[in-house]
Scaffold this motif. Structure first.
Motif, PDB file in Angstrom:
ATOM      1  N   GLU A   1     -15.287  -1.427  -6.500  1.00 48.41           N
ATOM      2  CA  GLU A   1     -13.939  -1.100  -5.696  1.00 48.41           C
ATOM      3  C   GLU A   1     -12.779  -1.988  -6.370  1.00 48.41           C
ATOM      4  OE1 GLU A   1     -17.026  -1.259  -4.067  1.00 48.41           O
ATOM      5  OE2 GLU A   1     -17.079   0.093  -2.555  1.00 48.41           O
ATOM      6  N   HIS A   2     -13.105  -3.144  -6.140  1.00 47.01           N
ATOM      7  CA  HIS A   2     -11.976  -4.254  -6.811  1.00 47.01           C
ATOM      8  C   HIS A   2     -11.587  -4.043  -8.406  1.00 47.01           C
ATOM      9  CE1 HIS A   2     -11.103  -6.982  -3.679  1.00 47.01           C
ATOM     10  NE2 HIS A   2     -12.482  -6.721  -3.271  1.00 47.01           N
ATOM     11  N   TYR A   3     -12.829  -3.708  -9.288  1.00 45.09           N
ATOM     12  CA  TYR A   3     -12.502  -3.514 -10.671  1.00 45.09           C
ATOM     13  C   TYR A   3     -12.019  -2.077 -10.807  1.00 45.09           C
ATOM     14  CZ  TYR A   3     -14.195  -7.911 -12.127  1.00 45.09           C
ATOM     15  OH  TYR A   3     -14.350  -9.317 -12.395  1.00 45.09           O
TER      16      TYR A   3
ATOM     17  N   ALA B   1       4.861  -3.494   7.534  1.00 45.85           N
ATOM     18  CA  ALA B   1       4.058  -3.196   6.201  1.00 45.85           C
ATOM     19  C   ALA B   1       2.950  -4.195   6.265  1.00 45.85           C
ATOM     20  CB  ALA B   1       5.079  -3.836   5.178  1.00 45.85           C
ATOM     21  N   GLU B   2       2.910  -5.356   5.689  1.00 43.26           N
ATOM     22  CA  GLU B   2       1.898  -6.132   5.689  1.00 43.26           C
ATOM     23  C   GLU B   2       2.327  -7.717   5.513  1.00 43.26           C
ATOM     24  OE1 GLU B   2      -0.027  -5.056   1.876  1.00 43.26           O
ATOM     25  OE2 GLU B   2       2.017  -4.702   1.179  1.00 43.26           O
ATOM     26  N   GLY B   3       1.115  -8.555   5.409  1.00 38.12           N
ATOM     27  CA  GLY B   3       1.371  -9.772   4.959  1.00 38.12           C
ATOM     28  C   GLY B   3       1.481 -10.167   3.748  1.00 38.12           C
ATOM     29  N   PRO B   4       2.106 -11.316   3.388  1.00 37.76           N
ATOM     30  CA  PRO B   4       2.117 -11.818   2.030  1.00 37.76           C
ATOM     31  C   PRO B   4       0.923 -11.515   1.178  1.00 37.76           C
ATOM     32  CG  PRO B   4       2.890 -13.580   3.259  1.00 37.76           C
ATOM     33  CD  PRO B   4       2.441 -12.444   4.084  1.00 37.76           C
TER      34      PRO B   4
ATOM     35  N   TYR C   1      -5.095  -9.991  10.916  1.00 38.75           N
ATOM     36  CA  TYR C   1      -4.812  -9.882   9.533  1.00 38.75           C
ATOM     37  C   TYR C   1      -6.272  -9.866   8.683  1.00 38.75           C
ATOM     38  CZ  TYR C   1       0.358 -10.831   8.468  1.00 38.75           C
ATOM     39  OH  TYR C   1       1.562 -10.928   8.330  1.00 38.75           O
ATOM     40  N   CYS C   2      -6.227  -8.940   7.526  1.00 37.49           N
ATOM     41  CA  CYS C   2      -7.346  -9.026   6.991  1.00 37.49           C
ATOM     42  C   CYS C   2      -7.086  -8.873   5.391  1.00 37.49           C
ATOM     43  CB  CYS C   2      -8.419  -7.797   7.358  1.00 37.49           C
ATOM     44  SG  CYS C   2      -7.684  -6.058   7.014  1.00 37.49           S
ATOM     45  N   GLY C   3      -8.110  -9.639   4.605  1.00 36.42           N
ATOM     46  CA  GLY C   3      -7.967  -9.446   3.372  1.00 36.42           C
ATOM     47  C   GLY C   3      -9.196 -10.181   2.396  1.00 36.42           C
ATOM     48  N   THR C   4      -9.230 -10.155   1.195  1.00 29.48           N
ATOM     49  CA  THR C   4     -10.332 -10.786   0.537  1.00 29.48           C
ATOM     50  C   THR C   4     -10.387 -12.252   0.889  1.00 29.48           C
ATOM     51  OG1 THR C   4     -10.610  -8.902  -0.885  1.00 29.48           O
ATOM     52  CG2 THR C   4     -11.524 -10.902  -1.506  1.00 29.48           C
TER      53      THR C   4
ATOM     54  N   ALA D   1      -2.219 -10.018   2.833  1.00 27.18           N
ATOM     55  CA  ALA D   1      -3.357  -9.375   3.812  1.00 27.18           C
ATOM     56  C   ALA D   1      -2.657  -8.255   4.539  1.00 27.18           C
ATOM     57  CB  ALA D   1      -3.739 -10.492   4.782  1.00 27.18           C
ATOM     58  N   ASN D   2      -3.667  -7.500   5.081  1.00 29.58           N
ATOM     59  CA  ASN D   2      -3.203  -6.340   5.660  1.00 29.58           C
ATOM     60  C   ASN D   2      -3.309  -6.416   7.219  1.00 29.58           C
ATOM     61  OD1 ASN D   2      -4.770  -4.528   3.369  1.00 29.58           O
ATOM     62  ND2 ASN D   2      -2.430  -4.004   3.824  1.00 29.58           N
ATOM     63  N   LEU D   3      -2.559  -5.653   8.103  1.00 27.43           N
ATOM     64  CA  LEU D   3      -2.357  -5.856   9.614  1.00 27.43           C
ATOM     65  C   LEU D   3      -2.868  -4.767  10.152  1.00 27.43           C
ATOM     66  CD1 LEU D   3      -0.401  -7.224  11.739  1.00 27.43           C
ATOM     67  CD2 LEU D   3       1.013  -5.623  11.336  1.00 27.43           C
TER      68      LEU D   3
HETATM   69  N1  PMP Z   1      -1.829  -7.055   0.860  1.00 25.68           N
HETATM   70  C1  PMP Z   1      -1.323  -7.877  -0.108  1.00 25.68           C
HETATM   71  C2  PMP Z   1       0.048  -7.768  -0.522  1.00 25.68           C
HETATM   72  C3  PMP Z   1      -2.127  -8.592  -0.731  1.00 25.68           C
HETATM   73  O1  PMP Z   1      -1.755  -9.464  -1.724  1.00 25.68           O
HETATM   74  C4  PMP Z   1      -3.816  -8.433  -0.328  1.00 25.68           C
HETATM   75  C5  PMP Z   1      -4.650  -9.359  -1.100  1.00 25.68           C
HETATM   76  N2  PMP Z   1      -5.130  -8.532  -2.277  1.00 25.68           N
HETATM   77  C6  PMP Z   1      -4.185  -7.448   0.659  1.00 25.68           C
HETATM   78  C7  PMP Z   1      -3.164  -6.873   1.431  1.00 25.68           C
HETATM   79  C8  PMP Z   1      -5.557  -7.454   1.140  1.00 25.68           C
HETATM   80  O2  PMP Z   1      -6.215  -6.584   0.115  1.00 25.68           O
HETATM   81  P1  PMP Z   1      -7.820  -6.971  -0.063  1.00 25.68           P
HETATM   82  O3  PMP Z   1      -8.498  -6.635   1.185  1.00 25.68           O
HETATM   83  O4  PMP Z   1      -8.038  -5.804  -1.161  1.00 25.68           O
HETATM   84  O5  PMP Z   1      -7.847  -8.320  -0.669  1.00 25.68           O
END
Ligand code: PMP
Length: 298
Positions: free
Chosen positions: A56-58, A186-189, A247-250, A191-193
């Motif tokens: 998914e990332h690639y 919207a979201e974090g810098p 928040y969630c993000g990789t 991460a998603n909310l």
């Molecule tokens: N929003 C932004 C602006 C991001 O930089 C990230 C990190 N990639 C995310 C959301 C979360 O994305 P992901 O879960 O794919 O890491």
């Protein structure tokens, strides 16, 4: 430090020492932020290293390139293999992987003819720590989707993220929360909310945010756990009345939010849907590929 004298990186189909790798200072990426990147995590599992959602990332990396006219002539499988080899060569298991596609020397504002790709990796703890975050609604909004390709992970977009983060920290908060140009959450810098109200989860819909791979995973896990999730456009006033948020993000994984502009969420974290999903997420990422193939789970 991200590397030492022995660290190898993948650069244009070769493995080279990070300390000896060079690049051209006339690259369009250096001057204009015209490049694309990814952030991926690898986890140690009972059956070896699992690079979480690597395909998914690639796929997103390739799509980001297409969206901004950067020609990347690599298959997802080549990049997957390169990443696995990189981790092995550097003896890394729990690691953060950073692929970056960057452009040739070119000072014009035209599309690149050739590009390079590098992949590096290092050990990195939870990006936002494990303390619940005190957020500051940013004076910066996310870029308008008609100004840029908001769904692409483009280097230059991150100046917006850096400005918002600096502002939040200067104001005494842990992290920023950005609205879109119409004033919706919207979201974090990086991460998603998500937020919880009366047993239902809510998250900003796609369109004005990066389509996070962790966000998609949280949606899958919520479905599996029977948690209702609604996606839509929400004003900050709605968030202020929420029971809890995360928040969630990789890089950040799933991390609780304590407050937004000093409005504290009332629910104890241990009782929240966020905690349930945080537990489910940390278990899921450490399930080995082998276990995943032999169960009906996700
Ligand atoms: N929003 C932004 C602006 C991001 O930089 C990230 C990190 N990639 C995310 C959301 C979360 O994305 P992901 O879960 O794919 O890491």
């Amino acid at each position: 430090m991200y590397y030492n004298n022995n660290t190898l990186i993948y650069l244009d189909k070769k493995f080279v020492k990070a300390s000896e790798a060079t690049t051209d200072l006339y690259s369009q990426t250096m001057h204009y932020g015209y490049g694309v990147f990814e952030g991926i995590r690898a986890y140690a599992t009972k059956n070896g290293t699992r690079v979480f959602k690597i395909k998914e990332h690639y796929e997103r990396l390739k799509r980001s390139c297409e969206l901004v006219n950067i020609p990347l002539d690599y298959s997802v499988q080549t990049l997957v293999d390169a990443t696995n080899m990189l981790l092995e060569k550097n003896n890394l298991s729990d690691a953060y992987v950073r692929p970056l596609v960057f452009c040739d020397p070119n000072m014009a504002l035209t599309r690149p003819k050739e590009v390079s790709i590098m992949i590096c990796a290092w050990e990195w703890g939870a990006y936002l720590g494990d303390k619940h975050l005190r957020l500051n609604v940013s004076s910066y909004c996310r870029p308008h989707p008609r100004s840029i390709k908001i769904e692409a992970k483009v280097c230059g977009h991150y100046v917006n993220s850096i400005l918002a983060t600096n502002e939040a920290k200067d104001n005494g908060y842990d992290e920023a929360l950005l609205l879109d140009s119409d004033g919706y959450l919207a979201e974090g810098p990086g991460a998603n909310l998500f937020f919880e109200k009366d047993g239902v989860l809510f998250t900003p819909q796609l369109g004005n945010i990066l389509p996070g791979i962790t966000r998609a995973t949280v949606l899958e896990l919520a479905e599996k756990l029977g948690v209702e999730v609604q996606q839509g456009l929400y004003k900050p006033e709605v968030l202020a009345l929420a029971d809890s948020a995360f928040y969630c993000g990789t890089a950040a994984e799933v991390i609780g939010i304590a407050s937004v502009d000093d409005t504290v969420f009332p629910k104890a974290w241990t009782d929240t849907l966020g905690k349930k999903l945080q537990d489910a997420y940390s278990e899921f990422v450490r399930q080995s590929e082998k276990t995943l193939r032999t169960t009906t789970a996700l």
